[in-house]
Design a protein around this motif. Sequence first.
Motif, PDB file in Angstrom:
ATOM      1  N   ASN A 138      63.459 -15.353 -44.115  1.00  0.00           N
ATOM      2  CA  ASN A 138      62.700 -16.272 -44.868  1.00  0.00           C
ATOM      3  C   ASN A 138      61.534 -16.831 -43.543  1.00  0.00           C
ATOM      4  N   SER A 139      60.270 -16.483 -43.944  1.00  0.00           N
ATOM      5  CA  SER A 139      59.386 -16.533 -42.959  1.00  0.00           C
ATOM      6  C   SER A 139      58.830 -18.058 -42.703  1.00  0.00           C
ATOM      7  N   ASP A 140      58.808 -18.816 -43.903  1.00  0.00           N
ATOM      8  CA  ASP A 140      58.619 -20.316 -43.992  1.00  0.00           C
ATOM      9  C   ASP A 140      59.569 -20.956 -42.817  1.00  0.00           C
ATOM     10  N   TYR A 141      60.967 -20.605 -43.223  1.00  0.00           N
ATOM     11  CA  TYR A 141      61.879 -21.117 -42.046  1.00  0.00           C
ATOM     12  C   TYR A 141      61.540 -20.877 -40.568  1.00  0.00           C
ATOM     13  N   ASP A 142      61.280 -19.423 -40.466  1.00  0.00           N
ATOM     14  CA  ASP A 142      61.092 -18.859 -39.065  1.00  0.00           C
ATOM     15  C   ASP A 142      59.919 -20.019 -38.645  1.00  0.00           C
ATOM     16  N   ALA A 143      58.829 -20.134 -39.232  1.00  0.00           N
ATOM     17  CA  ALA A 143      57.651 -20.796 -38.695  1.00  0.00           C
ATOM     18  C   ALA A 143      57.946 -22.279 -38.167  1.00  0.00           C
ATOM     19  N   LYS A 144      59.127 -22.918 -38.911  1.00  0.00           N
ATOM     20  CA  LYS A 144      59.232 -24.264 -38.763  1.00  0.00           C
ATOM     21  C   LYS A 144      60.308 -24.173 -37.459  1.00  0.00           C
ATOM     22  N   ARG A 145      60.959 -23.155 -37.197  1.00  0.00           N
ATOM     23  CA  ARG A 145      61.958 -23.278 -36.357  1.00  0.00           C
ATOM     24  C   ARG A 145      61.167 -22.628 -34.834  1.00  0.00           C
ATOM     25  N   GLN A 146      60.009 -22.269 -34.990  1.00  0.00           N
ATOM     26  CA  GLN A 146      59.262 -21.798 -33.878  1.00  0.00           C
ATOM     27  C   GLN A 146      59.371 -22.739 -32.572  1.00  0.00           C
ATOM     28  N   ASN A 147      59.882 -22.535 -31.509  1.00  0.00           N
ATOM     29  CA  ASN A 147      60.014 -23.439 -30.492  1.00  0.00           C
ATOM     30  C   ASN A 147      60.486 -24.837 -30.970  1.00  0.00           C
ATOM     31  N   ASP A 148      61.171 -24.761 -32.189  1.00  0.00           N
ATOM     32  CA  ASP A 148      61.759 -26.070 -32.405  1.00  0.00           C
ATOM     33  C   ASP A 148      60.940 -27.216 -32.824  1.00  0.00           C
ATOM     34  N   ILE A 149      59.817 -26.662 -33.314  1.00  0.00           N
ATOM     35  CA  ILE A 149      58.717 -27.490 -33.797  1.00  0.00           C
ATOM     36  C   ILE A 149      58.999 -28.261 -34.800  1.00  0.00           C
TER      37      ILE A 149
END
Length: 496
Positions: free
Chosen positions: A433-444
């Motif tokens: 899930n790329s959307d989940y991945d984006a939100k998890r980047q550096n715990d943003i």
Amino acid sequence: MKKRIHDIDLFRKYPHEVQQELFQNLINTAKGTEWGKKYGYADNLSVREFQERVPISSYEEMYPYIERVMKGEQNLIWPSKIEWFAKSSGTTNARSKFIPVSPESLEDCHYKGGKDMLSIYVNLYPDTKLFTGKGLSIGGSHRPSEINAKVNCGDVSAVIMQNLPIWAEAMRTPPLKVALMDKWEEKIEKMVELTVKENVTSLSGVPTWTYVLLKRILEVTGKSNMLEVWPNLELFTHGAVAFGPYRQLFRDIIPSDKMNYLEVYNASEGFFGIQDQAGTEDEMLLMLDYGVYYEFIPMDQVEEENPKTLTLDQVELGKNYALVISTNAGLWRYKIGDTIRFTNLSPYRIKISGRTKHFINAFGEEVIVENAETAITKACQATDAVISNFTAAPVYMESGKRGGHEWLIEFEKEPNNLQQFTQVLDETLREVNSDYDAKRQNDIALQEPMVHIAPQGTFMSWLRDKGKLGGQNKIPRLSNTREYLEEMMQYLEVRS
């Protein structure tokens, strides 16, 4: 059976023609009903005109018609007399749905699906010994409606069993009076008593409740696995929940390379899909000649008031769609709440990806049930764990804190390393899930998931206390609110 395989090949080859003919038959059959007159079915509607005139309906919007049918009025949404209703309470929501089951839908959809399942299986495994023994099916129960004692309501499995022909009843176990008992725990004990004496060659049912029965049989008999009880067992036909998280449970309890598993998509509203290839796990052939006309809503339009629907010839691979059906039981442009994804377009094969209301999207991550089940299956494999049940919900952002997801998981066998389990769960969600991945980047926006282990038996005890034990009842895997999770966490505190 060979003849039916030829018919299946026909709609594999000519899917759009089969659906178009079925659409015209539905419209022509229902043109004299109150619903058909309201929307001008006698005008020989095209699909485009049908979509323009007839609104997409939720259960709540169709309920005034359904309630009238339950009270005894006929020829409202379908011309045949409707005396059976499938009670759909697939989640723990308090309100049940009552889905009309016409004689046509019973015969040409639900029964046809059961017969096709056997035809496809025999075609895949021509050396099968399936018919040398009996099939064990775990169904629900039915009773007269509170609205009208002349109509009956129950789980779709109970509706089907109650109306089976004599020849089919002779091939199954336990006896009907036991299979339709409404007290679940008493039913389990009686099923154990009666079925261990039979030569059972196949099982069918929801994985959760089937496993409960098999585990109880081993406790009572003292056997180490199910092959010591039923040496000729070769098939488990399953549906209602994804099988991936349960696969290892069944491999442990039925340790045989010759054991086969067949996924079906059999809902209260109809029988929609059957796994038609060996080894494809949860990929199913969309059944196109069951009296069900299909439309599909792209997920980015699901919440719109008047979403544009696609017909079968307009769908694309890999995209998630909300399923809309018109049926030979009088459901018209009915949004059933399931989401599917096409894995093949020639022939049309699908995977169930979730529910339109069961997801987590508190931060734009759009995590669906399919994502969660893929991730939890990989986490189990990585940590030698075996799952029993789970639910998850968002952790909302507070002042100075990041959001996240909180999971409550019941294991049959706990992970050897919970931290690793959580890490693999998180990593897999990021992969799928790329959307989940984006939100998890550096715990943003999202921090690492929190995982709580529930004691064994928690989910079943909770369902029992809510009066929802057995049948097709299940707890939502995902929720965009914390309602179910917090209720279960409070339940655990009270029990402890």
